[in-house]
Design a protein around this motif. Sequence first.
Motif, PDB file in Angstrom:
ATOM      1  N   PHE A  59       0.818  -1.214   0.000  1.00  0.00           N
ATOM      2  CA  PHE A  59       0.000   0.000   0.000  1.00  0.00           C
ATOM      3  C   PHE A  59       0.855   1.268   0.000  1.00  0.00           C
ATOM      4  CE2 PHE A  59      -3.050  -3.083   1.817  1.00  0.00           C
ATOM      5  CZ  PHE A  59      -4.055  -2.934   0.872  1.00  0.00           C
ATOM      6  N   ILE A  60       2.167   1.126   0.236  1.00  0.00           N
ATOM      7  CA  ILE A  60       3.036   2.297   0.190  1.00  0.00           C
ATOM      8  C   ILE A  60       3.063   2.882  -1.213  1.00  0.00           C
ATOM      9  CG2 ILE A  60       5.182   1.113  -0.405  1.00  0.00           C
ATOM     10  CD1 ILE A  60       4.770   3.926   2.188  1.00  0.00           C
ATOM     11  N   GLU A  61       2.729   2.058  -2.203  1.00  0.00           N
ATOM     12  CA  GLU A  61       2.701   2.541  -3.586  1.00  0.00           C
ATOM     13  C   GLU A  61       1.610   3.583  -3.807  1.00  0.00           C
ATOM     14  OE1 GLU A  61       2.199  -0.892  -5.981  1.00  0.00           O
ATOM     15  OE2 GLU A  61       4.171  -1.753  -5.510  1.00  0.00           O
ATOM     16  N   LEU A  62       0.650   3.658  -2.909  1.00  0.00           N
ATOM     17  CA  LEU A  62      -0.452   4.602  -3.058  1.00  0.00           C
ATOM     18  C   LEU A  62      -0.108   5.991  -2.529  1.00  0.00           C
ATOM     19  CD1 LEU A  62      -3.405   2.279  -1.946  1.00  0.00           C
ATOM     20  CD2 LEU A  62      -2.565   2.716  -4.264  1.00  0.00           C
ATOM     21  N   VAL A  63       1.006   6.104  -1.810  1.00  0.00           N
ATOM     22  CA  VAL A  63       1.391   7.406  -1.254  1.00  0.00           C
ATOM     23  C   VAL A  63       1.966   8.275  -2.368  1.00  0.00           C
ATOM     24  CG1 VAL A  63       2.856   8.595   0.414  1.00  0.00           C
ATOM     25  CG2 VAL A  63       1.870   6.361   0.983  1.00  0.00           C
ATOM     26  N   PRO A  64       1.427   9.470  -2.597  1.00  0.00           N
ATOM     27  CA  PRO A  64       1.947  10.346  -3.664  1.00  0.00           C
ATOM     28  C   PRO A  64       3.408  10.722  -3.417  1.00  0.00           C
ATOM     29  CG  PRO A  64      -0.198  11.099  -2.895  1.00  0.00           C
ATOM     30  CD  PRO A  64       0.249  10.045  -1.928  1.00  0.00           C
TER      31      PRO A  64
END
Length: 275
Positions: free
Chosen positions: A124-129
């Motif tokens: 889910f870290i991939e969702l952080v801009p």
Amino acid sequence: MDHRQSLPFAQALKDTLNRGYTRQNVISDLTAGATVGVVALPLAMALAIASGVAPQHGLYTAIVAGAIIALTGGSRVNVSGPTAAFVVVLLPIAQQFGLGGLLTAGAMAGVILLFMGLARLGRFIELVPYPVTVGFTSGIAVVIATLQLKDFLGLPVGALDGHYWDRLGTLLAAVPEMHAANALVGATTLAIMVAWPRLGLRFPGHLVALLAGTLLSLLLARLGPDWTVETIGSRFTWTTGGQNGQGLPPFLPQWQWPWLQPGPDGKPLGLSFGL
């Protein structure tokens, strides 16, 4: 269960040996390990001080964490070390709850991260801009740099409480009373750190800066008491088992649960599940 997955260090070691591990590899690894160790250990102590605890706790953490990561990381090119990003998180905890609270919070965070890893939540870290990540790290850098002005310039101020702007105002008001020797040693060390990479030399600039700053402080001390720069040995004290002394304790730490360490009042923090 596949033992190669349960013992990543063993698998990484096996793969390395299968590819061939020469004498030159041994020399290179020893050199790299010594270099990283010389740089990482003072850095760990510096970050412990910046986090509001005694320097030996940073030393212990770097040694234990480094060994654990090396044995469980699964890669022969792992580099582990302390990170400055957590200073702004750890300092308020240490100030409010003491060493016991800091270690207890760290243990709790470790358990949470372990469960997050087992649950595969890292994706889910991939969702952080990306701008959020840059802004977060840049903000941390500014706060840490500001808080270090006290020791960098030798400013005669006590504990820095309040919001960022209150702390900055306190520091700026004390600048006229800065300690010249501290400022000179700090500026010299910083200048070497910034300029060294541009020289293109393979020798690590961190080590050069460390040695140069130390030698300069020793030379300045010869000019008189007004030019003496505080060291870890002169600034910090330790008390263990009825014994006390200056600098770092000359023996291994005793095992204790985190909540048995002193809280803000100097007494064991204790553990309670009450709200």
